[in-house]
Every structure is written in C-alpha cells, then in structure tokens.
Design a protein around this motif. Structure first.
Motif, PDB file in Angstrom:
ATOM      1  N   ALA A  27       0.818  -1.226   0.000  1.00 46.15           N
ATOM      2  CA  ALA A  27       0.000   0.000   0.000  1.00 46.15           C
ATOM      3  C   ALA A  27       0.848   1.270   0.000  1.00 46.15           C
ATOM      4  N   ASP A  28       2.029   1.196   0.621  1.00 41.99           N
ATOM      5  CA  ASP A  28       2.851   2.409   0.795  1.00 41.99           C
ATOM      6  C   ASP A  28       3.094   3.193  -0.496  1.00 41.99           C
ATOM      7  N   ILE A  30       1.521   3.377  -3.291  1.00 43.25           N
ATOM      8  CA  ILE A  30       0.297   4.014  -3.826  1.00 43.25           C
ATOM      9  C   ILE A  30      -0.081   5.197  -2.938  1.00 43.25           C
ATOM     10  N   GLN A  31       0.009   4.956  -1.632  1.00 42.53           N
ATOM     11  CA  GLN A  31      -0.354   6.014  -0.694  1.00 42.53           C
ATOM     12  C   GLN A  31       0.586   7.222  -0.836  1.00 42.53           C
ATOM     13  N   TYR A  32       1.881   6.957  -0.941  1.00 37.55           N
ATOM     14  CA  TYR A  32       2.839   8.064  -1.053  1.00 37.55           C
ATOM     15  C   TYR A  32       2.592   8.868  -2.326  1.00 37.55           C
ATOM     16  N   LYS A  33       2.259   8.132  -3.381  1.00 40.66           N
ATOM     17  CA  LYS A  33       2.013   8.804  -4.658  1.00 40.66           C
ATOM     18  C   LYS A  33       0.800   9.738  -4.533  1.00 40.66           C
ATOM     19  N   MET A  34      -0.235   9.232  -3.879  1.00 38.22           N
ATOM     20  CA  MET A  34      -1.436  10.049  -3.718  1.00 38.22           C
ATOM     21  C   MET A  34      -1.151  11.227  -2.799  1.00 38.22           C
ATOM     22  N   GLN A  35      -0.446  10.958  -1.712  1.00 33.14           N
ATOM     23  CA  GLN A  35      -0.196  12.027  -0.747  1.00 33.14           C
ATOM     24  C   GLN A  35       0.759  13.077  -1.300  1.00 33.14           C
ATOM     25  N   LYS A  37       0.828  14.136  -4.250  1.00 27.56           N
ATOM     26  CA  LYS A  37       0.032  15.043  -5.065  1.00 27.56           C
ATOM     27  C   LYS A  37      -0.845  15.947  -4.205  1.00 27.56           C
ATOM     28  N   ALA A  38      -1.221  15.467  -3.032  1.00 24.10           N
ATOM     29  CA  ALA A  38      -2.096  16.262  -2.165  1.00 24.10           C
ATOM     30  C   ALA A  38      -1.317  17.266  -1.327  1.00 24.10           C
ATOM     31  N   HIS A 100      -5.836  21.381  -4.215  1.00 19.23           N
ATOM     32  CA  HIS A 100      -6.533  21.057  -5.465  1.00 19.23           C
ATOM     33  C   HIS A 100      -7.894  21.736  -5.572  1.00 19.23           C
ATOM     34  N   HIS A 141      -0.081  22.897  -8.884  1.00 21.36           N
ATOM     35  CA  HIS A 141      -0.790  21.790  -8.237  1.00 21.36           C
ATOM     36  C   HIS A 141      -1.841  21.146  -9.129  1.00 21.36           C
TER      37      HIS A 141
END
Lengths: 493, 287
Positions: A27-28, A30-35, A37-38, A100, A141
């Motif tokens: 999961a890490d 995917i989570q890092y990629k999403m975070q 961007k956020a 965003h 962003h």
C-alpha cells in the motif's frame, strides 16, 4: 480459568505480523504517490502557526479538508462584511490545506486583482503580482486542467497586466487541457469559449494566420459536438448557435484583413462565409444587406484592381496631453486625440458592410455624430524606478512604500479629461519616492480599442501618425501613442 | 454459532446505548446542515458550484469520521469491562463458551454496530451530496450529451468516490475498535479511552513519525529508533485518510478499487492481529 496452550496462537500472531507488513509494503507506494500530489508544494507553512490550536489539531488529525471548508465559509462572511484584508490569509491557508481546490485559487486571484479598491474604486495594483503568483501556484498543483491557465491568461489580457503575448501563451496552454466535473471528478471537455478566446487573442497580437487556424479548430470542435448530438437525437432539434459564432468571427476576420490590409484572397473567403450565413431562411435582414454590400464592393475592387488598404492610410493622431496638479496628490489630465472623426469613415472599405457613415449622414442633424467615440487613453503613475515584481512564491505581503496607479480615460469628441484624486488613500498611494513617472498612452490592441476604431487604424495601429508622441519601439510592429513625464516629489505633493 | 449469538447481543446492547444514538443523530444533523453552510457561499468565482459541492463532501466525510471515531472509542472501551462489572461474564463463561469465542463475538458485534452506524450516516451523506449536485451547474460542454452551446451544464449527480470514502471510514474504525478491544482486556474504560485516542492520533500522524525516523532526520539515533518502532507498531490510520484524494480524484487516483482492496486487507490483518493478542491475554486472565 485460563485456557490451554498458546503456542499456535503466537505462531498465528507472527503470521499476521508478516501479513500486516506485506499489505503495508504494497500500500505504501500508492499512498505516497497520492499524498505527494495532495501535499502543498509551496508556501503556507509559516501561516500554519497562525491557526488556532484546535484547527492545527484537527488538520493534523486527518480533518484538513473540513478545516479548509470551514475557513472558506468564514472567508465568505468576511467578504460580505467588507473585511477584504482578512480573506487573503484564508485563501493562503485553504490552498495550503487543500491544494486542489481550483475555485479558491481563481477566487483568491480575482479578489487580489479587483477588490482592494480605493475611494474612487481603483484597485490596488500592488496586489497583481500576488494574484499572478497564486495562480501559478494553483497551476503547479493542478497542471492538467484548463481553468487556471485561462484565469492567468485573462489576468494578463484584461485590464490588469496588459501583456497580450503572455496572455496568448497561457490561453494556448488552456486550449490543450480539459476540465473536470466538480462533483464526480470525471474528465469533461473544456468550454468552447476557451478556444474562441484564443482566436480573439491571436487577432489582438496580430497573428492572423494563427487566428484563422484557431477559428477552424474551434469550429471543428463544435461540428463534432453537433454531429454527436444529431446522432443521439436522431433528427431532433440541435442548437447550432456556437457554429454561427465561429463562422461570423472567422468571416469578419477575413473581411477585416481585406479591408484593413488589402488581402483580396481573404476578402473572397470572408464573403463566402457570409454568403452562406446570409442565404439561410432565418438570416437577419441587416446581415443580408451587409453581405450584399460587401459582395458588390469586392466585385468592383476586383474589376478595378483596387484592393482596400484602410489601415495603411495615415491618420494624424494629433495627440496632445496636459497635466496639472490642482491639489496635493490631485491631478487633472486633459488632452486631444484624433480618434476618430466621423469623416474618416466616409470612404472606408468596411463601410460597404457596416454602413455606419451612410446611416450617420442620413440621421437628423441633431443626432448626427461628428466623432466615432469609444477609445480610451491609459494613464500610469508610478515610482520612477517601479518595476512590477515577479514573485517566485505567493505572498500577499506587498511593499506598502510603493506607489503605482493606472486607469483609463474615455475619449469623447476627440478630447479626454480626467481628475485623478490620489489624496484620499495614503495607504494605497504613499508617494515616498523622490521621482515619479507619468505615462499617458494609447495602445491600439488594448481591449478598450473598439473594432470600428481598428477598422480605421488597423489592429496594430499602422495608420497612426503623430509628430511628437508616436512610439514604434516599445512594441515592435505596433504604433502606439505615448507621452511620458518625469515628476518630482514637489510636482506631486 | 456461539460467536454469532454474542455478536448479536453486543449489537443490541450497543444500539440501545443513548450516547451512541446521540453521536449518530448529531452527525446526521450536521451532515444535513452542511448543505446550508455551502449555500451561503456566494463570492466564489465560478458561481460556487465546485466549492459548494466540495464543502458538503469534506464536511460530510469529516463529520462521519468524527462520529465513527467517537462511536468506536466509546463502544469499544466498555466491551469487556462492562461484562466484568455487570458480572455477566461469569454466566457466559460458565456455559460452554470458549474465551476466544467471547472475544471474537464481542469484536464482531462492535464491528457490526459500527457498520450499521456508518451505513446510516453514509446513506444520508450520499443523499445530501446528490441533493447538492442537483441543479448545480458548470460552464462545460459535456462530451456525453454533446450540447453545442457554451453555457452551463448539470454536473454529474453521483460520485462513486464518496462510496469509497464511506468504506474507508468504516475500515479505519474497525482497526481502532480492535485497538480498544485489546486494551479493554486489561485497562479500565477511562484509561482505555485515552490510550485509544493517543494511538489514533499517533497513527494518523504516521507520515510524521516516518519522517522523524528517516535517514534525513536530524534527531539523535536513539530517538530515530524510538520513532521507527512507534511507526511500525502503531496502526497506520493515515492509510485510510484519503479525503483529498477522493475530493479531487482527477489529480490523484489511478485505481481506488485496488488501493481500497489493499487497505481492506491491511485493516483485516491488523484487526485479526490485535484480536488474537486480546484472546491470548484474555486466556491468561483470571476472571
């Protein structure tokens, strides 16, 4: 009583630890990629400390978006209470908490550009660099949607920065992006006006071939949409208004290229479009008459080998400007400019289409106009060494020692006059410098120069002549009228 | 069968608790009220549609999370101690009920209660989102409908990402429930409440503990090891905190279903692990 052997359970514990570690490992990324961007890429950290304690706790405890929403509701309250100063820090915080939320960037930039106004409703131009920086941060962003590129282009185009080349650059980028549905986040095509705006902007900067191509592109998009709609509705009513808008604008562009610069090939193409529009059953009578007039003019000019060149016939602008201090920080700007006597329209090629001169002559004497008004003259008063700062990161802290003001004056009957009162707002206009520069100018490409004036002087002001104030250097290829004066502190205060 | 009976009893007990009912009602009320908050916004540059909708969603997800957090904590801390206090545990364990069955039944009941509460809130929340989206417009020509006019169009009515959001909230608090269940085996309810709260906050701040224990961190090596241990042991609640991602799916998500699947496994394994530890401790406990 305690129960038996725990060894199998401990083995299961170890297995589950491995399973937890494995899911975490998967999961890490995917989570890092999403975070990633956020995460805000710029600014805001220093403001976080200004948040009330409960907000900080809530935002680190996973309720950032709730806080962002609550702050935005608060900003609305401040807006209605006229407490504009309070809104911008909130914009900073909200964009930091939720980078965003495109709406907050565009509203924040609009607010910086337009809402900090003095007693005379003139906006504080010192906030413009902050607005630009905020929009650029928003783009950083949200680089894949059209919205903020368009906002930035518009800020450069209309009333604010007046850098048309840069405006084109940003709108070009907007035209390569699509939008998103604000509810579902699904991709949706950008609005058609974005494509049309680019075509208009190409015209403004004199890139006519690009403008033609862009009108074709915009039209093609509309055609595709209509085809889809027709297929879907199976013969039902389909609104084709957007198609007409593209056609009329492209047709006019061709005709103007002909009238202004003598491009007979463009004349033919423009006429073809207008003939098609005029041949419709529901075509307005005015359009039919205009098209017939243009057709007759074209035939005559081809027969006599006499291409029109309205914008190449020199027009003496006779630009005169006087400046007078009537009280400390209160000035009167007065002047004359030959834009545009009604008589100048008598033999213009565009007359065959617009019939303005004919209609004016036929009007009762008391209604007959001697001038065709509509231009505006721009004035800029600034510290002598003022240069608009380019902010690398968004900051709303402006240099309050600087003075910069501009506005425009309406030209009526070939004269203009304006009383500029900068005395009532010392915070806006501190006048701390020793020297100032007052520039009074006419820029033919500005949004405030109507098409009918450009019919006489050209898109780039090619027809303009002036003994004293013609400026061909500031913007190569363009003819501007420009008078610049250096004022001392004594002249101003 | 025994596990299911205990679970059903736990659900019945929990649903009768006034305090949990109040959390639920207040959360639902606030979710509905958030609809009117967003309608006050009028200075937005785009007729407010995107910000208004986002506001409703962020408030709704946030409020649901707060309510689910309180429900799982308040319910979880009393799961075992209540049985001991009322002495009902003696009656239960006197019957042919194994201790692990008791713990599993209790946990299952707590999770079911949580699921019922989150589902009720989720349905209201999604209905509020749809209601908000009805009539909301945006200046876009839609690919699907092909309307050629420039102007406003109805925004999409149903956002599937909000369903993922509700699922994430449920998953997140199943893990917290397992944490407080473990603590409830050997701690008093009050201490358990604060321990659970602490674990949750540390778990949400997982990115911070990770940064503090990273190679780049300037902290003393002993502290780094400490934070690394904390980061590994404490459940990573931040994994479920994907609100920004859900509010702006266009900018983040490659496969929300895949991510939710992995996180579901994470929640499942972690909950099983803690439940197992609770069973091990409870087996040794003199009751």
């Amino acid at each position: 009583m305690p129960e038996g052997n725990s060894r199998p359970l401990w083995i299961l514990v170890v297995v589950l630890i491995v399973a937890v570690a494995w899911t975490q490992y998967v999961a890490d990324p995917i989570q890092y990629k999403m975070q990633e961007k956020a995460r805000p890429k710029a600014g805001g950290g220093e403001l976080m400390v200004q948040l009330p304690g409960q907000f900080i706790v809530a935002s680190v405890a996973g309720f950032k978006e709730v806080i962002a929403g609550a702050l935005w509701v608060r900003a609305d309250t401040f807006f209605h209470a006229g407490q504009y100063e309070a809104i911008i820090p909130i914009v900073r915080l909200v964009t930091w908490l939720d980078p965003h939320n495109v709406d907050v960037y565009s509203t924040g930039a609009w607010h910086l550009d337009y809402n900090f106004v003095d007693t005379n409703q003139m906006s504080d131009k010192r906030y413009i660099p902050a607005a630009v920086a905020l929009l650029k941060e928003g783009i950083q962003h949200n680089p894949d949607i059209w919205d903020l590129y368009f906002e930035l282009g518009w800020t450069h185009y209309n009333k604010k920065i007046l850098d048309y080349e840069k405006a084109v650059e940003y709108i070009e980028k907007a035209c390569t992006k699509d939008g998103v549905d604000p509810n579902t986040g699904q991709r949706v095509p950008r609005p058609e006006y974005v494509d049309r705006m680019l075509a208009h902007m190409y015209e403004k900067v004199g890139r006519f071939e690009d403008a033609i191509r862009q009108w074709h592109r915009a039209r093609k998009r509309v055609e595709e949409t209509i085809a889809r709609e027709r297929k879907k509705k199976k013969g039902g009513y389909v609104d084709t208004t957007s198609l007409d808008v593209c056609d009329r604008n492209l047709g006019l562009l061709y005709l103007r290229m002909a009238w202004r610069y003598g491009d007979m090939d463009a004349y033919k193409k423009g006429l073809e479009i207008y003939k098609r529009l005029a041949s419709r059953k529901d075509a307005p009578a005015q359009l039919v008459e205009a098209t017939r007039g243009a057709e007759a003019d074209y035939t005559l000019r081809v027969a006599t080998n006499n291409p029109p060149r309205d914008a190449l016939k020199p027009l003496d602008a006779g630009f005169e400007v006087t400046w007078k201090k009537v009280a400390p920080k209160v000035f009167i700007i007065k002047g004359k400019v030959n834009l545009v006597p009604a008589s100048e329209y008598k033999d213009l090629a565009s007359e065959c289409f617009t019939h303005w001169y004919r209609d004016n002559q036929n009007a009762p004497p008391e209604q007959r106009k001697l001038w065709r008004d509509g231009c505006r003259i721009r004035w800029i008063l600034r510290d002598y060494d003022y240069k608009m700062p380019e902010l690398k990161t968004f900051s709303y802290k402006i240099d309050k020692s600087q003075t910069i003001a501009w506005d425009s004056v309406y030209v009526s009957g070939g004269t203009f006059s304006d009383r500029i009162d900068l005395s009532q707002d010392p915070d806006f206009y501190p006048f701390k410098a020793d020297k100032y520069k007052l520039t009074i100018m006419f820029v033919p490409q500005q949004a405030e120069c109507p098409d009918y004036v450009q019919d006489r002087i050209g898109w780039k002001g090619e027809a303009l002549r002036d003994k004293r104030y013609l400026d061909t250097k500031t913007q190569p290829g363009f003819h501007l009228l420009r008078k610049e004066m250096v004022l001392t502190k004594d002249d101003v205060l | 069968m025994i596990i299911w009976s205990i679970a059903k009893t736990t659900v019945g007990d929990a649903l009768r608790k006034k305090v949990l009912q109040i959390f639920l009602v207040v959360a639902i009320g606030l979710i509905i009220i958030s609809l009117s908050f967003s309608q006050t916004l009028s200075f937005s540059s785009r007729a407010g549609s995107s910000t208004d909708i986002m506001l409703v969603k962020s408030f709704g997800l946030g409020l649901m999370a707060v309510a689910a957090w309180l429900i799982s904590l308040v319910m979880g801390v009393s799961l075992i101690p209540q049985e001991i206090e009322r002495r009902t545990i003696y009656t239960i364990l006197a019957k042919p009920v194994k201790r692990y069955e008791f713990i599993v039944g209790k946990y299952l009941g707590a999770v079911l209660t949580l699921a019922i509460n989150v589902a009720i809130m989720g349905v209201v929340f999604i209905a509020v989102c749809v209601f908000k989206a009805m009539g909301a417009e945006q200046p876009v020509t839609p690919e699907e409908t092909g309307l050629p006019l420039v102007g406003m169009q109805q925004v999409g009515l149903f956002d599937w990402n909000m369903v993922w959001g509700v699922i994430m909230i449920f998953l997140q608090f199943t893990v917290l429930t397992s944490v407080v269940l473990l603590f409830s085996v050997f701690l008093t309810p009050t201490v358990n409440f604060f321990m659970g709260l602490g674990v949750y906050i540390v778990g949400v701040m997982a990115p911070l503990t990770e940064t503090l224990s990273s190679k780049e961190s300037q902290l003393h090596p002993v502290l780094k090891v400490f934070y690394r241990v904390i980061h590994i042991i404490v459940p990573n609640f931040d994994k479920f905190n994907v609100t920004n991602t859900l509010l702006h799916p266009e900018t983040h998500i490659e496969s929300m279903a895949k991510y939710t699947g992995i996180v579901t496994l994470y929640a499942l394994f972690y909950s099983l692990l803690l439940m197992l530890l609770a069973v091990i401790i409870f087996r040794k406990k003199e009751v």
